[in-house]
Design a protein around this motif. Structure first.
Motif, short mmCIF file in Angstrom:
data_model
loop_
_atom_site.label_atom_id
_atom_site.label_comp_id
_atom_site.label_asym_id
_atom_site.label_seq_id
_atom_site.Cartn_x
_atom_site.Cartn_y
_atom_site.Cartn_z
N GLU A 12 0.80 -1.30 0.05
CA GLU A 12 -0.02 -0.07 -0.07
C GLU A 12 0.82 1.36 -0.03
OE1 GLU A 12 -3.06 -2.39 2.81
OE2 GLU A 12 -2.26 -0.52 3.34
N GLU A 14 0.74 5.24 1.18
CA GLU A 14 0.32 6.52 1.96
C GLU A 14 0.97 7.59 2.31
OE1 GLU A 14 -2.82 6.78 2.48
OE2 GLU A 14 -3.77 4.87 2.32
N TRP A 28 1.80 3.21 13.27
CA TRP A 28 0.55 3.39 12.65
C TRP A 28 -0.44 2.90 13.77
CZ3 TRP A 28 -0.50 5.38 7.94
CH2 TRP A 28 -1.75 5.09 7.42
N ARG A 69 0.16 14.88 -0.81
CA ARG A 69 -0.94 14.10 -1.35
C ARG A 69 -1.29 14.55 -2.89
NH1 ARG A 69 -4.31 10.72 0.72
NH2 ARG A 69 -6.05 11.52 -0.41
N LEU A 72 0.63 11.83 -4.36
CA LEU A 72 0.17 10.36 -4.21
C LEU A 72 -0.41 9.65 -5.28
CD1 LEU A 72 -0.21 8.41 -1.90
CD2 LEU A 72 -2.49 9.31 -1.44
N GLU A 76 1.25 5.97 -6.60
CA GLU A 76 0.76 4.64 -6.66
C GLU A 76 0.95 3.93 -8.14
OE1 GLU A 76 -3.10 5.95 -4.29
OE2 GLU A 76 -3.38 6.12 -6.43
N GLY A 101 -3.71 1.97 -2.00
CA GLY A 101 -4.14 2.49 -0.82
C GLY A 101 -5.26 3.34 -0.73
N VAL A 103 -7.91 5.50 2.42
CA VAL A 103 -8.20 5.87 4.08
C VAL A 103 -9.52 5.06 4.56
CG1 VAL A 103 -7.07 7.86 4.08
CG2 VAL A 103 -9.38 7.88 3.56
N THR A 108 -10.84 3.57 -1.31
CA THR A 108 -10.07 2.39 -1.91
C THR A 108 -10.73 1.71 -3.06
OG1 THR A 108 -9.40 1.68 0.39
CG2 THR A 108 -9.05 0.11 -1.34
N ASN A 152 -5.92 -4.11 1.95
CA ASN A 152 -5.55 -2.72 2.60
C ASN A 152 -5.85 -3.06 4.09
OD1 ASN A 152 -5.71 -0.19 3.91
ND2 ASN A 152 -6.51 0.64 2.13
#
Length: 201
Positions: A12, A14, A28, A69, A72, A76, A101, A103, A108, A152
């Protein structure tokens, strides 16, 4: 400072505060709800004693949460953002993540759908296959997506019904993406504009 990290166990990707990572290990808060997690990341909350540890690889470093962000989606699809420019000629599909990933369940599922389907293809699908479209519920891909969501660790307990609901919603909104909603609105206004002229004749 924020990092984009890849979790070795699940692959994943993040965004996390730099304070959560040390010696390729990320602390985490597995028990946090999605909204609590998002707040903890943005506010750079200090790790607690009960947080779990996961091995990670740092893909990118950013000065702010917003900057991380923005990177991101690229993270991926690239194995290493710092050298992404050097291998842009590689087929993009080969750089896809096995696990994408997110949240929460919606985030997802929608990320997975976005990576799997172009919007033009999505417009040819719906859940039941009505109106001459392809029935998504009969595709084996449905089970693949459900399994990927459960890989995930934030959405490991997702039910079939929850995943299906967000797939249906994503497909339903296909017509609104890529300017579809604006195009329909313009056609509606054009229709209203020409109707009075027709009545005058």
């Amino acid at each position: 400072m924020f990092y984009i990290v890849e979790f070795y166990e699940t692959q994943e990707v993040e965004v996390v505060p730099a304070a959560w990572v040390a010696d390729d290990v990320c602390q985490w808060p597995t028990y946090y709800k999605p909204d609590e997690l998002a707040k903890a990341i943005k506010n750079e909350e200090q790790p607690g004693d009960s947080w779990e540890e996961y091995r990670v690889r740092i893909l990118y470093k950013a000065a702010s949460y917003k900057a991380a962000r923005l990177k991101l989606p690229e993270a991926e699809t690239h194995t290493d953002l710092q050298t992404a420019e050097e291998d842009d000629d590689m087929p993009r599909r080969k750089r896809k993540r096995n696990v994408i990933g997110g949240v929460d369940i919606k985030d997802t599922v929608w990320r997975i759908m976005k990576h799997l389907f172009t919007n033009s293809l999505a417009k040819q699908l719906n859940w039941r296959g009505v109106n001459g479209k392809t029935a998504f519920h009969s595709l084996q891909l449905k089970d693949v997506i459900t399994g990927t969501v459960r890989n995930n660790h934030l959405t490991a307990t997702a039910t079939d019904q929850e995943v299906e609901a967000y797939i249906k919603r994503w497909l339903h909104l296909a017509g609104d993406r890529d300017g579809g909603r604006r195009e329909r609105e313009e056609k509606r206004r054009a229709s209203q504009h020409t109707r009075p002229q027709e009545d005058e004749q």
